[in-house]
Design a protein around this motif. Sequence first.
Motif, short mmCIF file in Angstrom:
data_model
loop_
_atom_site.label_atom_id
_atom_site.label_comp_id
_atom_site.label_asym_id
_atom_site.label_seq_id
_atom_site.Cartn_x
_atom_site.Cartn_y
_atom_site.Cartn_z
N HIS A 33 72.73 86.25 42.48
CA HIS A 33 73.90 86.42 41.61
C HIS A 33 73.52 87.06 40.29
CE1 HIS A 33 76.43 84.20 44.38
NE2 HIS A 33 77.44 84.57 43.64
N GLY A 34 72.80 88.18 40.40
CA GLY A 34 72.45 88.92 39.20
C GLY A 34 71.33 88.25 38.42
N GLY A 74 84.74 91.70 37.21
CA GLY A 74 84.06 92.30 38.34
C GLY A 74 84.29 91.54 39.63
N SER A 75 83.42 91.78 40.62
CA SER A 75 83.61 91.15 41.92
C SER A 75 82.39 90.42 42.44
CB SER A 75 84.04 92.21 42.95
OG SER A 75 83.05 93.22 43.07
N HIS A 76 81.24 90.58 41.80
CA HIS A 76 80.07 89.79 42.19
C HIS A 76 79.22 89.51 40.97
CE1 HIS A 76 77.14 87.91 44.72
NE2 HIS A 76 76.19 88.64 44.17
N ARG A 120 78.57 96.22 31.56
CA ARG A 120 79.42 96.05 32.73
C ARG A 120 78.80 96.84 33.88
NH1 ARG A 120 85.64 97.94 32.65
NH2 ARG A 120 85.67 96.42 30.93
N ALA A 121 78.51 96.15 34.97
CA ALA A 121 77.85 96.79 36.11
C ALA A 121 78.76 97.81 36.78
CB ALA A 121 77.43 95.73 37.11
N PRO A 122 78.20 98.77 37.49
CA PRO A 122 79.02 99.74 38.21
C PRO A 122 79.72 99.10 39.41
CG PRO A 122 76.71 100.02 38.77
CD PRO A 122 76.76 99.02 37.65
N THR A 123 80.69 99.79 39.93
CA THR A 123 81.36 99.38 41.17
C THR A 123 81.11 100.46 42.22
OG1 THR A 123 83.42 100.48 40.53
CG2 THR A 123 83.16 98.15 39.91
N GLY A 149 71.94 93.53 41.13
CA GLY A 149 72.73 92.61 41.94
C GLY A 149 74.18 92.47 41.57
N ARG A 150 74.58 92.89 40.37
CA ARG A 150 75.96 92.73 39.93
C ARG A 150 76.86 93.83 40.48
NH1 ARG A 150 76.14 93.68 34.09
NH2 ARG A 150 74.36 95.08 34.47
N ILE A 151 78.15 93.52 40.64
CA ILE A 151 79.14 94.54 40.99
C ILE A 151 80.30 94.44 40.01
CG2 ILE A 151 80.70 95.46 42.74
CD1 ILE A 151 78.98 94.28 44.89
#
Length: 246
Positions: free
Chosen positions: A31-32, A164-166, A192-195, A211-213
Amino acid sequence: MRLQLSTWPEVEAYLTRSTGIIVPIGSTEQHGPNGLIGTDALCPEIVANGVAERIDVLVAPTINVGMAQHHLAFPGSITLRPSTLIAVIRDMVQSLARTGFRHIYFFNGHGGNVATVQAAFAEIYAENSLAGAPGSPLHLKLANWYQGRRVGEVSRELFAGDEGSHATPSEISLTWHAYPQAAKRVAMQPARAPTGNFRDAEDYRRVFPDGRIGSNPMLASVEAGRRLFEASVEDTIEDYTAFLAR
């Protein structure tokens, strides 16, 4: 009331009052940089135990490993094949039904489980239909802790487009509420992580290297987790009570 901390006579007595049970289900996956690997299992477990402190409901052991093959390029992640998870859910439902449970509420913390859990429900209902039985006594439901109305309101207020989503700030905050000693401040770039899309585990890590989305979990906090916990407990009591009534 937790199943692991109950005796069989206590469970037998409970079944004279209710045929409902909450089964937390999640995942063991990255989880990031600052999120616990157990986040997706911890979140529904934390909320379910909070619900059990306020209403008369039995909470089953958490299914801690789910369908998470796309996270396997990150150390510590564990997955079940969809067919394995379907078998686990079927056996668990049939075990509970054998002793009188009829309303089984799967309380989920991992989006990757949704299709597989629904497929397991379809298998269970199909067995009854193909056997020509008059009608299944079982009522099965999948609910996601993060999709409750009150949770959504708190999340939008606190995090807006940074959710975000993850590895979201909401889910990480909720785990920190229950385990404040696990809170970690880690600098991340970009904030903010990319999607985007991904195929398999290697492609996931290539596209999302930390790991982040779409999320900014640097915004997570223990206080935000407390608010999300209270919101989710209220959402879940409302939804579970309506499920029993049906």
